[in-house]
Design a protein around this motif. Structure first.
Motif, PDB file in Angstrom:
ATOM      1  N   ASN A 163      42.427  -7.354 -23.929  1.00 40.43           N
ATOM      2  CA  ASN A 163      41.187  -8.120 -23.798  1.00 40.43           C
ATOM      3  C   ASN A 163      41.276  -9.150 -22.677  1.00 40.43           C
ATOM      4  O   ASN A 163      40.404  -9.991 -22.521  1.00 40.43           O
ATOM      5  N   ILE A 164      42.373  -9.090 -21.888  1.00 40.06           N
ATOM      6  CA  ILE A 164      42.477  -9.876 -20.660  1.00 40.06           C
ATOM      7  C   ILE A 164      43.005  -8.961 -19.560  1.00 40.06           C
ATOM      8  O   ILE A 164      43.624  -7.922 -19.838  1.00 40.06           O
ATOM      9  N   SER A 165      42.756  -9.343 -18.319  1.00 42.68           N
ATOM     10  CA  SER A 165      43.177  -8.504 -17.199  1.00 42.68           C
ATOM     11  C   SER A 165      44.662  -8.690 -16.908  1.00 42.68           C
ATOM     12  O   SER A 165      45.302  -9.642 -17.373  1.00 42.68           O
ATOM     13  N   GLY A 166      45.216  -7.772 -16.107  1.00 38.47           N
ATOM     14  CA  GLY A 166      46.610  -7.886 -15.701  1.00 38.47           C
ATOM     15  C   GLY A 166      46.881  -9.159 -14.932  1.00 38.47           C
ATOM     16  O   GLY A 166      47.921  -9.808 -15.105  1.00 38.47           O
ATOM     17  N   GLY A 167      45.939  -9.545 -14.065  1.00 39.64           N
ATOM     18  CA  GLY A 167      46.103 -10.769 -13.298  1.00 39.64           C
ATOM     19  C   GLY A 167      46.091 -12.010 -14.169  1.00 39.64           C
ATOM     20  O   GLY A 167      46.866 -12.949 -13.952  1.00 39.64           O
ATOM     21  N   GLU A 168      45.201 -12.023 -15.168  1.00 37.46           N
ATOM     22  CA  GLU A 168      45.143 -13.153 -16.088  1.00 37.46           C
ATOM     23  C   GLU A 168      46.424 -13.242 -16.919  1.00 37.46           C
ATOM     24  O   GLU A 168      46.961 -14.335 -17.147  1.00 37.46           O
ATOM     25  N   LYS A 169      46.923 -12.092 -17.344  1.00 43.20           N
ATOM     26  CA  LYS A 169      48.165 -12.070 -18.122  1.00 43.20           C
ATOM     27  C   LYS A 169      49.325 -12.600 -17.287  1.00 43.20           C
ATOM     28  O   LYS A 169      50.157 -13.379 -17.775  1.00 43.20           O
ATOM     29  N   GLN A 170      49.374 -12.190 -16.016  1.00 47.60           N
ATOM     30  CA  GLN A 170      50.436 -12.654 -15.130  1.00 47.60           C
ATOM     31  C   GLN A 170      50.366 -14.162 -14.931  1.00 47.60           C
ATOM     32  O   GLN A 170      51.382 -14.872 -14.997  1.00 47.60           O
ATOM     33  N   LYS A 171      49.170 -14.683 -14.694  1.00 48.24           N
ATOM     34  CA  LYS A 171      49.023 -16.126 -14.469  1.00 48.24           C
ATOM     35  C   LYS A 171      49.352 -16.923 -15.720  1.00 48.24           C
ATOM     36  O   LYS A 171      49.979 -17.989 -15.642  1.00 48.24           O
ATOM     37  N   LEU A 172      48.966 -16.435 -16.896  1.00 54.68           N
ATOM     38  CA  LEU A 172      49.320 -17.132 -18.129  1.00 54.68           C
ATOM     39  C   LEU A 172      50.833 -17.161 -18.325  1.00 54.68           C
ATOM     40  O   LEU A 172      51.392 -18.163 -18.789  1.00 54.68           O
ATOM     41  N   SER A 173      51.495 -16.077 -17.950  1.00 55.03           N
ATOM     42  CA  SER A 173      52.951 -16.025 -18.060  1.00 55.03           C
ATOM     43  C   SER A 173      53.604 -17.019 -17.112  1.00 55.03           C
ATOM     44  O   SER A 173      54.603 -17.668 -17.453  1.00 55.03           O
ATOM     45  N   ILE A 174      53.048 -17.147 -15.908  1.00 53.76           N
ATOM     46  CA  ILE A 174      53.555 -18.137 -14.953  1.00 53.76           C
ATOM     47  C   ILE A 174      53.352 -19.544 -15.496  1.00 53.76           C
ATOM     48  O   ILE A 174      54.263 -20.387 -15.449  1.00 53.76           O
ATOM     49  N   ILE A 175      52.169 -19.829 -16.021  1.00 53.72           N
ATOM     50  CA  ILE A 175      51.881 -21.153 -16.567  1.00 53.72           C
ATOM     51  C   ILE A 175      52.831 -21.467 -17.720  1.00 53.72           C
ATOM     52  O   ILE A 175      53.349 -22.597 -17.823  1.00 53.72           O
ATOM     53  N   ARG A 176      53.075 -20.499 -18.587  1.00 59.21           N
ATOM     54  CA  ARG A 176      53.990 -20.704 -19.721  1.00 59.21           C
ATOM     55  C   ARG A 176      55.357 -21.190 -19.249  1.00 59.21           C
ATOM     56  O   ARG A 176      55.933 -22.107 -19.845  1.00 59.21           O
ATOM     57  N   GLU A 177      55.866 -20.595 -18.171  1.00 60.16           N
ATOM     58  CA  GLU A 177      57.187 -20.988 -17.681  1.00 60.16           C
ATOM     59  C   GLU A 177      57.138 -22.313 -16.925  1.00 60.16           C
ATOM     60  O   GLU A 177      58.077 -23.108 -16.996  1.00 60.16           O
ATOM     61  N   LEU A 178      56.064 -22.589 -16.198  1.00 56.20           N
ATOM     62  CA  LEU A 178      55.939 -23.882 -15.523  1.00 56.20           C
ATOM     63  C   LEU A 178      55.870 -25.027 -16.522  1.00 56.20           C
ATOM     64  O   LEU A 178      56.435 -26.100 -16.293  1.00 56.20           O
ATOM     65  N   LEU A 179      55.205 -24.802 -17.645  1.00 58.51           N
ATOM     66  CA  LEU A 179      55.090 -25.840 -18.662  1.00 58.51           C
ATOM     67  C   LEU A 179      56.437 -26.165 -19.302  1.00 58.51           C
ATOM     68  O   LEU A 179      56.630 -27.257 -19.835  1.00 58.51           O
ATOM     69  N   LYS A 180      57.373 -25.251 -19.210  1.00 56.17           N
ATOM     70  CA  LYS A 180      58.728 -25.484 -19.732  1.00 56.17           C
ATOM     71  C   LYS A 180      59.488 -26.494 -18.875  1.00 56.17           C
ATOM     72  O   LYS A 180      60.502 -27.046 -19.312  1.00 56.17           O
ATOM     73  N   LYS A 181      59.024 -26.734 -17.648  1.00 58.79           N
ATOM     74  CA  LYS A 181      59.720 -27.588 -16.676  1.00 58.79           C
ATOM     75  C   LYS A 181      61.166 -27.121 -16.496  1.00 58.79           C
ATOM     76  O   LYS A 181      62.119 -27.878 -16.708  1.00 58.79           O
ATOM     77  N   PRO A 182      61.345 -25.885 -16.065  1.00 62.15           N
ATOM     78  CA  PRO A 182      62.690 -25.305 -16.022  1.00 62.15           C
ATOM     79  C   PRO A 182      63.537 -25.863 -14.885  1.00 62.15           C
ATOM     80  O   PRO A 182      63.015 -26.327 -13.864  1.00 62.15           O
ATOM     81  N   LEU A 183      64.841 -25.795 -15.063  1.00 58.48           N
ATOM     82  CA  LEU A 183      65.772 -26.106 -13.980  1.00 58.48           C
ATOM     83  C   LEU A 183      66.010 -24.898 -13.094  1.00 58.48           C
ATOM     84  O   LEU A 183      66.402 -25.041 -11.939  1.00 58.48           O
ATOM     85  N   VAL A 184      65.794 -23.719 -13.655  1.00 60.87           N
ATOM     86  CA  VAL A 184      65.879 -22.457 -12.907  1.00 60.87           C
ATOM     87  C   VAL A 184      64.627 -21.662 -13.217  1.00 60.87           C
ATOM     88  O   VAL A 184      64.282 -21.466 -14.383  1.00 60.87           O
ATOM     89  N   LEU A 185      63.934 -21.200 -12.170  1.00 55.91           N
ATOM     90  CA  LEU A 185      62.717 -20.423 -12.349  1.00 55.91           C
ATOM     91  C   LEU A 185      62.885 -19.088 -11.641  1.00 55.91           C
ATOM     92  O   LEU A 185      63.082 -19.035 -10.428  1.00 55.91           O
ATOM     93  N   LEU A 186      62.816 -18.005 -12.420  1.00 50.74           N
ATOM     94  CA  LEU A 186      62.989 -16.645 -11.923  1.00 50.74           C
ATOM     95  C   LEU A 186      61.653 -15.927 -12.008  1.00 50.74           C
ATOM     96  O   LEU A 186      61.021 -15.903 -13.073  1.00 50.74           O
TER      97      LEU A 186
END
Length: 235
Positions: A163-186
């Motif tokens: 019920n969401i597009s591939g692009g929306e899914k990708q961006k939500l996944s990116i946001i999820r990891e940015l919100l973690k404030k990681p020391l390493v981002l892959l």
């Protein structure tokens, strides 16, 4: 697949709170055929690195190695600063300090906000957490999409995420990891579904965090290369 919950082949006990550099020394890796042979690289905090090469040259494998998911499969040595990766508690690091966006990211069959903060099992979100989520959604051009969702951040993503597009899914996944404030981002092919404006904004976000983060991107998207500080070729 939730990379943070995946068990590495072997997992140490050492916990670290800071990561300034990652070293891959004389790495060899084979599955049905050799993937990496005598591969060496060093990644330092404050830089955005692009792993470049044709399909099958091991770009995604390098990300998985850094995430500690192939710990019994490779030859050579991997160090986080002075610590051998095999001595580190990588399950903890993936949950807390390493962000990983795969090429085909998976979302939970749950609300949007629950996907952005998957470890907040009580769903007691602080106002600043909501504000941060909205900030990234706006920056990545998803505000109109969110406005059209029936229940905003509480909109439910179904089991197949269809019920969401591939692009929306990708961006939500990116946001999820940015919100973690990681020391390493892959990031594995993060710009594949982005237009030029989205790519520019995406790298603005990465530049805003890179002083505190080691950022490694596997990509064959030539548009992304001039945004990176260093290119690491794989053959």
């Amino acid at each position: 697949m939730d990379v943070a919950k995946m068990q590495s082949e072997s997992d140490g006990k050492q916990i670290v709170s800071n990561i300034k550099a990652i070293y891959l020394q004389d790495i060899s890796l084979s599955f049905d055929k050799p993937v990496l042979k005598s591969f060496n690289a060093a990644f330092y905090k404050g830089n955005i690195y692009a792993l470049c090469g044709d399909n099958g040259t091991g770009k995604s494998s390098v990300l998985h190695l850094v995430a500690g998911l192939y710990n019994n499969l490779y030859g050579g040595n991997i160090y986080f600063d002075d610590f051998d990766i095999k001595k580190l508690n990588m399950n903890f690091l993936r949950k807390s300090l390493i962000g990983f966006v795969e090429q085909e990211p998976q979302l939970l069959a749950d609300k949007i906000i629950s996907n952005l903060y998957p470890y907040n099992i009580n769903e007691n979100y602080e106002p600043e957490e909501i504000d941060a989520a909205i900030y990234y959604i706006n920056k990545l051009g998803m505000n109109d999409w969110l406005d059209k969702c029936c229940d905003g951040l509480n909109t439910y993503i179904n089991e197949k995420s269809d019920n969401i597009s591939g692009g929306e899914k990708q961006k939500l996944s990116i946001i999820r990891e940015l919100l973690k404030k990681p020391l390493v981002l892959l990031l594995d092919e993060p710009t594949s579904a982005m237009d030029a404006d989205s790519i520019n904004t995406f790298f603005e976000l990465l530049n805003a965090i890179k002083n505190d983060t080691i950022i490694i991107i596997a990509t064959h998207d030539s548009r992304a290369l001039h945004y990176c500080d260093s290119i690491v070729p794989l053959k």
